[in-house]
Structure formats: C-alpha cells, structure tokens
Design an enzyme around this catalytic site. Structure first.
Site, mmCIF file in Angstrom:
data_model
loop_
_atom_site.group_PDB
_atom_site.id
_atom_site.type_symbol
_atom_site.label_atom_id
_atom_site.label_comp_id
_atom_site.label_asym_id
_atom_site.label_seq_id
_atom_site.Cartn_x
_atom_site.Cartn_y
_atom_site.Cartn_z
ATOM 1 N N ASP A 52 0.663 -1.344 -0.159
ATOM 2 C CA ASP A 52 0.050 0.178 -0.032
ATOM 3 C C ASP A 52 0.758 1.405 -0.021
ATOM 4 O O ASP A 52 2.113 1.222 0.602
ATOM 5 C CB ASP A 52 -0.845 -0.033 1.373
ATOM 6 C CG ASP A 52 -2.073 1.041 1.076
ATOM 7 O OD1 ASP A 52 -2.548 1.312 -0.190
ATOM 8 O OD2 ASP A 52 -2.457 1.293 2.025
ATOM 9 N N LEU A 108 10.520 -21.027 -4.672
ATOM 10 C CA LEU A 108 9.585 -20.136 -4.145
ATOM 11 C C LEU A 108 8.208 -20.065 -4.853
ATOM 12 O O LEU A 108 8.345 -20.087 -6.026
ATOM 13 C CB LEU A 108 9.944 -18.505 -4.297
ATOM 14 C CG LEU A 108 9.123 -17.518 -3.899
ATOM 15 C CD1 LEU A 108 9.176 -17.302 -2.330
ATOM 16 C CD2 LEU A 108 9.771 -16.131 -4.418
ATOM 17 N N HIS A 120 2.121 3.363 -9.113
ATOM 18 C CA HIS A 120 1.882 2.036 -9.252
ATOM 19 C C HIS A 120 3.114 1.557 -10.220
ATOM 20 O O HIS A 120 3.543 0.292 -9.959
ATOM 21 C CB HIS A 120 0.532 2.070 -9.902
ATOM 22 C CG HIS A 120 -0.610 2.024 -9.356
ATOM 23 N ND1 HIS A 120 -0.695 1.731 -7.989
ATOM 24 C CD2 HIS A 120 -1.846 2.973 -9.570
ATOM 25 C CE1 HIS A 120 -1.980 2.316 -7.613
ATOM 26 N NE2 HIS A 120 -2.482 2.825 -8.395
HETATM 27 C C1 IPE Z 1 -5.135 -2.641 -0.008
HETATM 28 O O1 IPE Z 1 -4.906 -1.191 -0.050
HETATM 29 C C2 IPE Z 1 -5.458 -3.383 -1.495
HETATM 30 C C3 IPE Z 1 -3.973 -3.598 -1.947
HETATM 31 C C4 IPE Z 1 -2.684 -3.272 -1.579
HETATM 32 C C5 IPE Z 1 -4.193 -4.131 -3.149
HETATM 33 P P1 IPE Z 1 -6.266 -0.283 -0.374
HETATM 34 O O2 IPE Z 1 -5.375 1.216 -0.567
HETATM 35 O O3 IPE Z 1 -7.145 -0.757 -1.398
HETATM 36 O O4 IPE Z 1 -6.712 -0.443 1.301
HETATM 37 P P2 IPE Z 1 -7.719 0.781 2.090
HETATM 38 O O5 IPE Z 1 -8.811 0.987 0.931
HETATM 39 O O6 IPE Z 1 -6.998 1.779 2.034
HETATM 40 O O7 IPE Z 1 -8.269 -0.171 3.023
HETATM 41 C C1 IPE Z 2 -1.485 0.493 -3.248
HETATM 42 O O1 IPE Z 2 -1.452 1.469 -3.316
HETATM 43 C C2 IPE Z 2 -1.917 -0.218 -4.766
HETATM 44 C C3 IPE Z 2 -3.384 -0.707 -4.718
HETATM 45 C C4 IPE Z 2 -4.295 -0.601 -4.177
HETATM 46 C C5 IPE Z 2 -3.662 -1.214 -6.323
HETATM 47 P P1 IPE Z 2 -2.599 2.542 -3.273
HETATM 48 O O2 IPE Z 2 -3.153 2.827 -4.665
HETATM 49 O O3 IPE Z 2 -3.677 2.169 -2.288
HETATM 50 O O4 IPE Z 2 -1.806 3.804 -2.767
HETATM 51 P P2 IPE Z 2 -2.512 4.726 -1.468
HETATM 52 O O5 IPE Z 2 -2.979 4.221 -0.563
HETATM 53 O O6 IPE Z 2 -3.652 5.899 -2.212
HETATM 54 O O7 IPE Z 2 -1.205 5.703 -1.334
HETATM 55 MG MG MG Z 3 -4.188 2.307 -0.424
#
Ligand code: IPE
Ligand code: IPE
Ligand code: MG
Length: 254
Positions: free
Chosen positions: A25, A136, A42
């Site tokens: 995240d 792995l 990303h």
């Molecule tokens: C969790 O992250 C999902 C992934 C890392 C793929 P999110 O950014 O979607 O989670 P929330 O919405 O903050 O809980």
């Molecule tokens: C995690 O990073 C990747 C996915 C959920 C696909 P985020 O896109 O949720 O990044 P933040 O949390 O908004 O910074």
């Molecule tokens: Mg996020």
C-alpha cells in the site's frame, strides 16, 4: 559487510518465516508526494515487487503472497483501474520468463472471472509455464477478498454435501481450509503492510489467524530489500504462543 549483507546473514541462521504476505500500500501517496499522478506510483511499485521477490528467493522463503488488487479496488476511478490492468498485463508478459528461470512457481489467486479474456489467458499461460517449478511460490492476489475466499470455500463444501460426496459432519476447520486459496502452501507466518495504515483491508482473513503482523509507514515504492529483511528480522524476535503460555511456548522450542 553492508547492512543488507548483515541482515541477510542473520536471516540465514534464523527462524525464517516460511510464508510471507504483503499488502503493498501507498503507491498513490508516494506519487502525490512527488507531485505526480497516482499511476506513476503503481509503476514505481513494480520495482519494489522485483526487489522483494529476489530477496525472498535468496532467503529461502517458501511462499510469498502479494496483494495487488482487492475486490474493492474496482471502485476506483475507471482510468486508474484501466492502468492497473494494463500494468498487470505488461508485467506478466515481461517478467514471467525471468520467474521461470529462477525456478519460481507463479500463480494468481482471486476471482479471475472479472478480468478480460486476454488477461485470463495470459495468467493461465504463466501459471502453466511455471507449474512444475520447485522454488519460491509467488502468489499474486488479484480481485481477491478474504470474505470472497471464505464464501467460495463454503460453497464448494455445500456442493459436496449436496452431491453426497461428503456429510455435514465432515465440515470442519481442516476441510474448509482445504478449499481456501493458498491451502497447499505453508501456513501464513508473517503479514506485512506498507503505507502506514493499520488494517487488513479484506486480505487473507482466514489465513492470517495466527500470522505475525508487521506494519511500516514506508510507502510501497520505497520498500526495498533492506526493509524486507528488517521485517524478517523483527519476526525472529516475536514469541508465537498460539494460545499457550510463554513458558509452554519456550519449552516447546527447546
Ligand atoms: C489494500 O489497499 C489493497 C491492496 C494493496 C491491493 P487499499 O489502499 O485498497 O486499502 P484501503 O482502501 O486503504 O483499506
Ligand atoms: C496500493 O497503493 C496499490 C493498490 C491498491 C492497487 P494505493 O493505490 O492504495 O496507494 P494509496 O494508499 O492511495 O497511497
Ligand atoms: Mg491504499
């Protein structure tokens, strides 16, 4: 020796987690901090995936499971979802040969039916190519939700009961576990979340029952080998009691 070598050597002699999962995240916030659009976060996150996979392989970890796209992430703006799908396709095409070369078994877990035919075919091809690899196991959780996983397992059991291949009394933790994603892998030992939030976000709800949780403020694109080894090192200092007393747990170890 530099810090990475020290941590890697420590990891060699340690209580290594067999199965690590990561909620990757913080990509969007990382990009925003650089004054760029979320998408660039990303893209930058792919480099962290490479680093963590390489480190897991070197540390002899058996299974690494990465949360790439949750069942709730479809709610994001269509443009961001589109970019994530394209990125997934691109990385699959580009990286799978390298994974195969390193004897990594690759699989995608989640409800794949919502992905395009092209992506589904590419996933199947990548899984087939690496199916017999013995190193792995890299699982990518895509359109995955922990609640979905439990529901689909319950459905399989219900269907078996309906067809008479099992009875109601055969439903227990073991038989339900067998139907969940990742059941063929070692039990989840360590769950890492980057990005500074303290929640599971519907990831491995069933599998994380006794996993050690590790949260870091580092945003995913900044997560690197050293930070991964630090999480492993932290795991080594945890006392896993599984409901027993500390004394019992320590005696069982000796
Ligand atoms: C969790 O992250 C999902 C992934 C890392 C793929 P999110 O950014 O979607 O989670 P929330 O919405 O903050 O809980
Ligand atoms: C995690 O990073 C990747 C996915 C959920 C696909 P985020 O896109 O949720 O990044 P933040 O949390 O908004 O910074
Ligand atoms: Mg996020």
């Amino acid at each position: 020796m530099n810090k990475i070598e020290v941590l890697a050597e420590q990891a060699d002699n340690k209580n290594i987690p067999q199965h690590i999962a990561i909620i990757m995240d913080g990509n969007g916030r990382w990009a925003q901090l650089q004054g760029k659009g979320r998408v660039s976060g990303h893209k930058a996150g792919v480099e962290s995936v490479r680093a963590v996979v390489a480190s897991a392989r070197k540390s002899n970890i058996k299974a690494l499971t990465l949360f790439a796209f949750s069942s709730e992430n479809w709610q994001r703006p269509a443009k961001e979802v589109g970019v994530l799908m394209d990125l997934f396709m691109y990385v699959l095409t580009k990286e799978v040969k390298r994974l195969h070369k390193h004897n990594i078994r690759f699989q995608v877990v989640g409800d794949l039916s919502r992905f395009s035919d092209k992506l589904q075919k590419n996933i199947a091809k990548s899984e087939q190519l690496t199916a017999d690899n013995t190193g792995l196991v890299l699982s990518i959780a895509a359109n995955y939700g922990g609640r979905w996983d439990i529901v689909q397992a319950a459905k399989k059991l219900a269907s078996d009961v309906k067809q008479g291949t099992m009875t109601l009394d055969d439903i227990n933790e073991e038989s339900l576990n067998e139907q969940t994603c990742l059941a063929d892998l070692p039990t989840l030992d360590l769950l890492i979340r980057t990005g500074g939030d303290y929640r599971i976000s519907n990831f491995l709800l069933w599998q994380a029952a006794y996993a050690e949780l590790y949260f870091t403020d580092t945003l995913w694109p900044d997560f690197n080998e050293m930070q991964f080894l630090e999480a492993i090192s932290c795991f080594d200092h945890r006392e896993r009691r599984f409901g027993k007393t500390g004394e019992q747990a320590r005696n069982a170890k000796i």
